[in-house]
Every structure is written in C-alpha cells, then in structure tokens.
Scaffold this motif. Structure first.
Motif, PDB file in Angstrom:
ATOM      1  N   TYR A  25      49.111  38.234  54.077  1.00  0.00           N
ATOM      2  CA  TYR A  25      48.886  37.160  55.056  1.00  0.00           C
ATOM      3  C   TYR A  25      49.363  37.593  56.445  1.00  0.00           C
ATOM      4  O   TYR A  25      48.657  37.430  57.439  1.00  0.00           O
ATOM      5  N   LYS A  74      45.130  28.232  56.627  1.00  0.00           N
ATOM      6  CA  LYS A  74      45.197  27.861  55.213  1.00  0.00           C
ATOM      7  C   LYS A  74      44.131  28.614  54.421  1.00  0.00           C
ATOM      8  O   LYS A  74      44.408  29.124  53.337  1.00  0.00           O
ATOM      9  N   ASP A  75      42.925  28.718  54.977  1.00  0.00           N
ATOM     10  CA  ASP A  75      41.864  29.481  54.307  1.00  0.00           C
ATOM     11  C   ASP A  75      42.238  30.959  54.200  1.00  0.00           C
ATOM     12  O   ASP A  75      41.951  31.605  53.194  1.00  0.00           O
ATOM     13  N   LEU A  77      45.298  32.109  54.040  1.00  0.00           N
ATOM     14  CA  LEU A  77      46.333  32.183  52.999  1.00  0.00           C
ATOM     15  C   LEU A  77      45.682  32.158  51.613  1.00  0.00           C
ATOM     16  O   LEU A  77      46.049  32.948  50.742  1.00  0.00           O
ATOM     17  N   VAL A  78      44.711  31.278  51.408  1.00  0.00           N
ATOM     18  CA  VAL A  78      44.008  31.225  50.120  1.00  0.00           C
ATOM     19  C   VAL A  78      43.338  32.574  49.842  1.00  0.00           C
ATOM     20  O   VAL A  78      43.409  33.087  48.722  1.00  0.00           O
ATOM     21  N   ASP A  79      42.708  33.166  50.855  1.00  0.00           N
ATOM     22  CA  ASP A  79      42.089  34.488  50.686  1.00  0.00           C
ATOM     23  C   ASP A  79      43.130  35.536  50.295  1.00  0.00           C
ATOM     24  O   ASP A  79      42.880  36.377  49.432  1.00  0.00           O
ATOM     25  N   VAL A  81      46.008  35.027  48.746  1.00  0.00           N
ATOM     26  CA  VAL A  81      46.422  34.747  47.363  1.00  0.00           C
ATOM     27  C   VAL A  81      45.353  35.250  46.401  1.00  0.00           C
ATOM     28  O   VAL A  81      45.651  35.903  45.393  1.00  0.00           O
ATOM     29  N   ARG A  82      44.092  34.955  46.698  1.00  0.00           N
ATOM     30  CA  ARG A  82      42.981  35.377  45.841  1.00  0.00           C
ATOM     31  C   ARG A  82      42.950  36.902  45.701  1.00  0.00           C
ATOM     32  O   ARG A  82      42.806  37.429  44.601  1.00  0.00           O
ATOM     33  N   LEU A 139      51.978  24.773  51.524  1.00  0.00           N
ATOM     34  CA  LEU A 139      50.694  25.464  51.657  1.00  0.00           C
ATOM     35  C   LEU A 139      50.529  26.569  50.618  1.00  0.00           C
ATOM     36  O   LEU A 139      49.431  26.759  50.094  1.00  0.00           O
ATOM     37  N   LEU A 140      51.613  27.281  50.324  1.00  0.00           N
ATOM     38  CA  LEU A 140      51.499  28.348  49.325  1.00  0.00           C
ATOM     39  C   LEU A 140      51.235  27.768  47.945  1.00  0.00           C
ATOM     40  O   LEU A 140      50.385  28.273  47.201  1.00  0.00           O
ATOM     41  N   GLN A 142      49.705  24.987  47.300  1.00  0.00           N
ATOM     42  CA  GLN A 142      48.315  24.528  47.320  1.00  0.00           C
ATOM     43  C   GLN A 142      47.346  25.697  47.163  1.00  0.00           C
ATOM     44  O   GLN A 142      46.359  25.607  46.423  1.00  0.00           O
ATOM     45  N   ALA A 143      47.629  26.800  47.860  1.00  0.00           N
ATOM     46  CA  ALA A 143      46.769  27.986  47.770  1.00  0.00           C
ATOM     47  C   ALA A 143      46.748  28.533  46.344  1.00  0.00           C
ATOM     48  O   ALA A 143      45.689  28.907  45.826  1.00  0.00           O
TER      49      ALA A 143
END
Length: 159
Positions: A25, A74-75, A77-79, A81-82, A139-140, A142-143
């Motif tokens: 991130y 946030k998007d 961060l999701v990327d 994590v993915r 946020l983490l 949620q991700a």
C-alpha cells in the motif's frame, strides 16, 4: 523460508514481491504522491522508516493529487490486500478460515494510516463497543472482508 510477523512464508523468486500488505500500500502511495520514495519503501523492512516516509508523503503535497489519492485509497488498499493474499496461499488459507466473521483491525502501526484500525487497545473493554471506535476506521478489516468474499465467490475453500 522467511518469517513475516512470526509466521513462516515461502520465499518467492520475483525480486520485488512484497510480503506485507502495508508495504505494498505504501509503495503504491509513494508511486502516486512521491515517486522518489518508492524505491526506498521497496528496500526497507523497518517500520520506523516506513512511518517517516508515510508522514513525509503527505507533507507539502500536490493538493489535487492528495485529494484524488484520498478518494481512491480504500480501493487501492483492497487491491493491495488482494495482491498479497493471491500470492501467499498460507495467508489466504488463514483468511478463509475466518469464514464469515467480522474482521476488525484494532490498532494501526505508526507506519499505517490511523483509520486502518479502530484505534483501541487490544483486550480492553472499550474495544468491544463500536461507539469507541475511530469514526470511519477499520479500513484494513473491511478490505480483508471484501477480498475474502471475492475468494469465496471464486470458489476458494477453507481447509
């Protein structure tokens, strides 16, 4: 094999592969806000250095770039994590074992954005009451739940 946070993970051949969601991130944040920081973030595993870099990236920023970053982080961060869980089967298995539990990241490290967690001390009674949580925090967590749902949709299973 290499230890990450007390858990063993296999070394990968790809030179620039990241073992930490947060480091990934921060690398993406640096690429966007301060490209001159990106290489240093890749090279370090020192959380104090990462914290200093994270703080400096938002000092005297290009206001438009920072606003765009904040709107999309946030998007991103999701990327991050993915990406991490896609290349680390051991950790993906651990994530899948959480089944449908609500995941809460209690307290962010000093190199992370505060709203990654709920900003409560682990084990204290106050952490169980959402009224005590940092507004718009976790946020983490949620991700992690978003990525877990994606993996379940794709047919990932728990072991």
């Amino acid at each position: 094999r290499r230890s990450a946070g007390g858990v063993w993970i296999e070394k990968r051949k790809k030179k620039d592969m990241f073992y930490s969601v947060i480091k990934t991130y921060l690398f993406k944040k640096a690429q966007y806000l301060r490209p001159d920081f990106a290489k240093g973030i890749m090279k370090t595993s020192n959380f104090e250095q990462l914290a200093r870099a994270n703080k400096k990236m938002t000092e005297e920023p290009d206001i438009e770039k920072l606003a765009e970053w904040n709107a999309n982080r946030k998007d991103i961060l999701v990327d991050s994590v993915r990406e991490f869980f896609s290349i680390n089967q051991h950790f993906q298995d651990m994530l899948m074992e959480t089944k449908d539990l609500r995941l809460v990241y209690v307290k962010a490290k000093n190199c992370e954005d505060k709203d990654f967690g709920i900003e409560q001390e682990f084990g204290f009674f106050s952490m169980y009451n959402e009224e005590n949580w940092l507004p718009h925090g976790n946020l983490l967590g949620q991700a992690l739940m978003i990525v877990r749902a994606e993996f379940l949709e794709k047919g990932a299973t728990t072991k």
